[in-house]
Design a protein around this motif. Structure first.
Motif, short mmCIF file in Angstrom:
data_model
loop_
_atom_site.label_atom_id
_atom_site.label_comp_id
_atom_site.label_asym_id
_atom_site.label_seq_id
_atom_site.Cartn_x
_atom_site.Cartn_y
_atom_site.Cartn_z
N VAL A 29 0.84 -1.21 0.00
CA VAL A 29 0.00 0.00 0.00
C VAL A 29 0.88 1.25 0.00
CG1 VAL A 29 -1.67 1.30 1.39
CG2 VAL A 29 -1.97 -1.14 1.06
N GLY A 30 1.95 1.24 0.77
CA GLY A 30 2.89 2.38 0.78
C GLY A 30 3.54 2.60 -0.57
N LEU A 31 3.92 1.51 -1.23
CA LEU A 31 4.51 1.63 -2.57
C LEU A 31 3.52 2.22 -3.56
CD1 LEU A 31 6.62 -1.60 -3.14
CD2 LEU A 31 7.36 0.74 -3.46
N ILE A 32 2.29 1.76 -3.49
CA ILE A 32 1.26 2.29 -4.40
C ILE A 32 1.09 3.79 -4.18
CG2 ILE A 32 -1.22 2.24 -4.93
CD1 ILE A 32 -1.10 -0.79 -4.34
N GLN A 82 4.39 10.50 -7.21
CA GLN A 82 5.50 10.97 -8.03
C GLN A 82 5.01 11.50 -9.37
OE1 GLN A 82 8.69 8.17 -8.32
NE2 GLN A 82 8.51 7.58 -6.18
N HIS A 83 5.74 12.48 -9.87
CA HIS A 83 5.44 13.03 -11.18
C HIS A 83 6.17 12.23 -12.23
CE1 HIS A 83 3.32 16.57 -9.85
NE2 HIS A 83 4.23 16.76 -8.90
N GLY A 84 5.52 12.07 -13.36
CA GLY A 84 6.16 11.38 -14.46
C GLY A 84 7.15 12.29 -15.17
N LYS A 85 7.84 11.73 -16.15
CA LYS A 85 8.82 12.53 -16.89
C LYS A 85 8.15 13.62 -17.72
CE LYS A 85 12.45 9.14 -17.08
NZ LYS A 85 13.40 8.40 -17.89
N GLY A 86 6.92 13.42 -18.09
CA GLY A 86 6.20 14.43 -18.88
C GLY A 86 5.64 15.56 -18.05
N ALA A 87 5.77 15.52 -16.72
CA ALA A 87 5.22 16.56 -15.87
C ALA A 87 6.01 17.85 -15.97
CB ALA A 87 5.18 16.08 -14.42
N ALA A 136 9.64 22.78 -6.31
CA ALA A 136 9.63 22.35 -7.71
C ALA A 136 10.41 21.05 -7.91
CB ALA A 136 10.21 23.45 -8.59
N ARG A 137 11.54 20.86 -7.24
CA ARG A 137 12.35 19.66 -7.44
C ARG A 137 12.65 18.92 -6.14
NH1 ARG A 137 12.96 17.53 -12.15
NH2 ARG A 137 15.07 16.90 -11.69
N GLY A 138 12.18 19.40 -5.02
CA GLY A 138 12.53 18.81 -3.74
C GLY A 138 11.93 17.44 -3.48
N SER A 139 10.78 17.14 -4.04
CA SER A 139 10.13 15.87 -3.74
C SER A 139 10.71 14.71 -4.53
CB SER A 139 8.63 15.98 -4.02
OG SER A 139 8.42 16.13 -5.42
N ALA A 140 11.34 14.99 -5.64
CA ALA A 140 11.83 13.90 -6.49
C ALA A 140 12.85 13.04 -5.75
CB ALA A 140 12.42 14.47 -7.78
N ASN A 141 13.76 13.64 -5.04
CA ASN A 141 14.80 12.89 -4.35
C ASN A 141 14.21 12.09 -3.19
OD1 ASN A 141 17.31 11.94 -3.85
ND2 ASN A 141 18.01 13.78 -2.77
N PHE A 142 13.36 12.71 -2.37
CA PHE A 142 12.78 12.04 -1.22
C PHE A 142 11.87 10.90 -1.65
CE2 PHE A 142 9.05 11.66 1.56
CZ PHE A 142 9.67 11.12 2.66
N LEU A 143 10.97 11.16 -2.59
CA LEU A 143 10.01 10.13 -3.01
C LEU A 143 10.71 8.97 -3.71
CD1 LEU A 143 6.97 12.25 -4.26
CD2 LEU A 143 7.19 10.97 -2.15
N SER A 144 11.70 9.25 -4.52
CA SER A 144 12.38 8.16 -5.22
C SER A 144 13.19 7.30 -4.25
CB SER A 144 13.26 8.70 -6.34
OG SER A 144 14.23 9.59 -5.81
N ARG A 145 13.81 7.93 -3.24
CA ARG A 145 14.54 7.14 -2.24
C ARG A 145 13.60 6.33 -1.37
NH1 ARG A 145 19.76 10.50 -0.07
NH2 ARG A 145 20.73 10.76 -2.11
N ALA A 146 12.49 6.93 -0.97
CA ALA A 146 11.51 6.19 -0.16
C ALA A 146 10.92 5.03 -0.96
CB ALA A 146 10.40 7.14 0.30
N THR A 147 10.68 5.24 -2.24
CA THR A 147 10.17 4.16 -3.09
C THR A 147 11.19 3.04 -3.20
OG1 THR A 147 8.88 5.77 -4.35
CG2 THR A 147 9.20 3.62 -5.36
#
Length: 123
Positions: A14-17, A23-28, A45-56
């Motif tokens: 459920v957490g992974l989902i 996360q935003h896709g590459k087209g965002a 603008a770019r701060g969530s990409a690092n946190f969300l990708s590491r958590a994922t």
């Protein structure tokens, strides 16, 4: 132990989902240029990409580790390797009981006399 691992597996899934959907896709990035409001998010603008990708990545690692642990636990609990292995002992137990039955004499097919050959039918 098995129940705890299943609960961890479900919560991780459920957490992974949730993380993947956040996360935003590459087209965002192209959409953000036209005012879609991506720069006004909680992480910036770019701060969530690092946190969300590491958590994922961490949740995916936990998911795979728990999957392997569950497979190892279930492998030790099974009683037969396949359906055929489960059927063969049951067939071996019933076969002597049928053979020891002296009431029914074995049936034989009637003898066929080969006086005339069978006709050949063309295709």
């Amino acid at each position: 132990m098995y129940t705890v691992l299943v609960i961890v597996q479900v919560l991780t899934a459920v957490g992974l989902i949730g993380l993947i959907l956040l996360q935003h896709g590459k087209g965002a990035d192209a959409g953000a240029a036209f005012g879609s409001g991506a720069s006004g998010t909680v992480f910036g603008a770019r701060g969530s990409a690092n946190f969300l990708s590491r958590a994922t990545a961490w949740l995916a690692t936990v998911f795979f580790a728990v999957s392997l642990a569950l497979a190892y636990l279930v492998h030790g609990e099974r009683e037969a390797a396949s359906v055929i292995d489960r059927i063969q002992p049951a067939a071996a137990q019933t076969a002597p009981a049928e053979a020891s039955s002296a009431e029914a004499p074995p049936t034989q097919a009637p003898a066929v006399e080969a006086s005339e050959p069978a006709p050949i039918i063309p295709d």
